[in-house]
Design an enzyme around this catalytic site. Structure first.
Site, PDB file in Angstrom:
ATOM      1  N   HIS A 170      29.326   1.757  52.444  1.00  0.00           N
ATOM      2  CA  HIS A 170      28.034   1.101  52.643  1.00  0.00           C
ATOM      3  C   HIS A 170      28.068   0.190  53.854  1.00  0.00           C
ATOM      4  O   HIS A 170      29.058  -0.461  54.151  1.00  0.00           O
ATOM      5  CB  HIS A 170      27.589   0.368  51.371  1.00  0.00           C
ATOM      6  CG  HIS A 170      28.302  -0.915  51.050  1.00  0.00           C
ATOM      7  ND1 HIS A 170      27.864  -2.137  51.503  1.00  0.00           N
ATOM      8  CD2 HIS A 170      29.387  -1.164  50.286  1.00  0.00           C
ATOM      9  CE1 HIS A 170      28.656  -3.093  51.034  1.00  0.00           C
ATOM     10  NE2 HIS A 170      29.589  -2.528  50.295  1.00  0.00           N
TER      11      HIS A 170
ATOM     12  N   GLU B  14      23.509  -0.776  49.063  1.00  0.00           N
ATOM     13  CA  GLU B  14      24.569  -0.731  48.043  1.00  0.00           C
ATOM     14  C   GLU B  14      24.582  -2.016  47.240  1.00  0.00           C
ATOM     15  O   GLU B  14      24.802  -2.004  46.019  1.00  0.00           O
ATOM     16  CB  GLU B  14      25.930  -0.505  48.719  1.00  0.00           C
ATOM     17  CG  GLU B  14      27.079  -0.277  47.742  1.00  0.00           C
ATOM     18  CD  GLU B  14      27.812  -1.563  47.325  1.00  0.00           C
ATOM     19  OE1 GLU B  14      28.741  -1.462  46.498  1.00  0.00           O
ATOM     20  OE2 GLU B  14      27.476  -2.650  47.825  1.00  0.00           O
TER      21      GLU B  14
ATOM     22  N   HIS C  69      31.030 -11.941  49.113  1.00  0.00           N
ATOM     23  CA  HIS C  69      29.585 -12.194  48.969  1.00  0.00           C
ATOM     24  C   HIS C  69      29.195 -13.614  49.369  1.00  0.00           C
ATOM     25  O   HIS C  69      28.232 -14.171  48.849  1.00  0.00           O
ATOM     26  CB  HIS C  69      29.124 -11.897  47.533  1.00  0.00           C
ATOM     27  CG  HIS C  69      29.018 -10.438  47.243  1.00  0.00           C
ATOM     28  ND1 HIS C  69      28.551  -9.949  46.046  1.00  0.00           N
ATOM     29  CD2 HIS C  69      29.321  -9.338  48.001  1.00  0.00           C
ATOM     30  CE1 HIS C  69      28.563  -8.621  46.071  1.00  0.00           C
ATOM     31  NE2 HIS C  69      29.039  -8.235  47.251  1.00  0.00           N
TER      32      HIS C  69
END
Length: 309
Positions: free
Chosen positions: A112, A158, A279
């Site tokens: 991704h 994704e 993240h």
């Protein structure tokens, strides 16, 4: 690091000469980690110019797609951008086919390209995206002529639940799905406190023992021990697996914690996440382990050469 992939050369008993035999070995290229890092720098620059991220529905993602497409077009790939809608925004997949090879026997690599909105997503998943890009460019640069057809995919959204890859697989007819004989997924290949994980073939709908073994053999050739991991439905191989397509891949770890045994085996810091910036806004070019990135890129190449030759 050049990995030599041994290929069996068989002589037909009925009059075949040694000169007519298949070549004894084919060398996968040494993938330059500097080239992969240059691609990561480009992704970082794109994020910097577009609000700090490359997320679905944001201009940084489309700029990433367009930049990768330009590199592949220049290398002679046939590319197409597939659009879809998710969360009220348009998303994009990039599909690149290398000319030649058996169209009924497709080997596909993917990862991704989108980040989360919190940061530029350089390890997750600039690393996998940049690595397969450089491998694709080296297919052309080395003059590799595989007997199987090569296809690469960069997936959108994704981070919103495997949306792009699922859309792509669902867009294929049953015949088109049956032509894909292997899908290899690369999601996070340069974690800063890396592990060396290979997707397990056990417990997955279409996990491929052959692909697992080839990936492990690539690391073994580099003197690197691996562990098997069952990534389940956490990345883009999942849609391919549900469609009955054999899958495999590598992974250097995300928010999980490295154990003392793993630190003894691989180095790094026990008791710390494989990627402390997972993240987060700090997932920048500073959040990548160059050794892990290099090793994984070389294993991607060796596995592709072995699978598609």
């Amino acid at each position: 690091m050049k990995i030599l992939i041994a290929l069996a050369a068989a002589l037909m008993v009925t009059g075949t000469t040694a000169a007519q035999a298949a070549p004894a070995a084919l060398a996968a290229p040494n993938i330059s980690v500097a080239n992969v890092q240059a691609h990561l720098n480009q992704f970082q620059s794109i994020a910097n110019a577009n609000g700090g991220n490359r997320a679905h529905g944001r201009p940084g993602y489309l700029a990433s797609i367009n930049w990768v497409k330009g590199k592949l077009d220049a290398a002679g790939y046939t590319t197409r951008v597939q659009s879809f809608t998710s969360n009220g925004a348009t998303g994009y997949n990039l599909i690149a086919d290398y000319p030649g090879g058996d169209a009924n026997n497709v080997v596909m690599l993917g990862g991704h390209l989108d980040s989360v909105s919190a940061g530029p997503g350089i390890n997750d998943n600039g690393t996998g995206s940049a690595s397969i890009l450089e491998v694709a460019l080296q297919v052309k640069a080395t003059g590799f002529q595989p007997t199987k057809h090569l296809r690469f995919g960069w997936w959108g959204a994704e981070e919103l639940g495997l949306v792009g890859s699922t859309y792509y697989v669902n867009s294929l007819s049953s015949t088109e799905k049956s032509r894909i004989k292997a899908y290899l997924n690369f999601d996070m290949t340069g974690s800063p406190n890396p592990g060396y994980f290979v997707y397990s073939s056990s417990g997955q709908p279409t996990g491929s023992a052959a692909l697992t073994q080839r990936l492990q053999a690539g690391f073994t050739a580099l003197g690197v021990s691996t562990e098997l991991t069952n990534v389940g439905g956490r990345s883009d191989h999942a849609a391919f697996a549900r469609a009955g397509i054999p899958t495999g891949g590598t992974f250097t770890g995300a928010e999980g914690t490295k154990t003392s045994a793993q630190a003894s085996k691989w180095g790094g810091t026990a008791g710390q996440a494989f990627d402390r910036c997972y993240h987060r806004s700090c997932d920048t070019t500073s959040n990548v382990n160059a050794t892990a990135l290099d090793r994984n890129a070389d294993v991607i190449a060796s596995t592709l050469w072995a699978t598609a030759a």
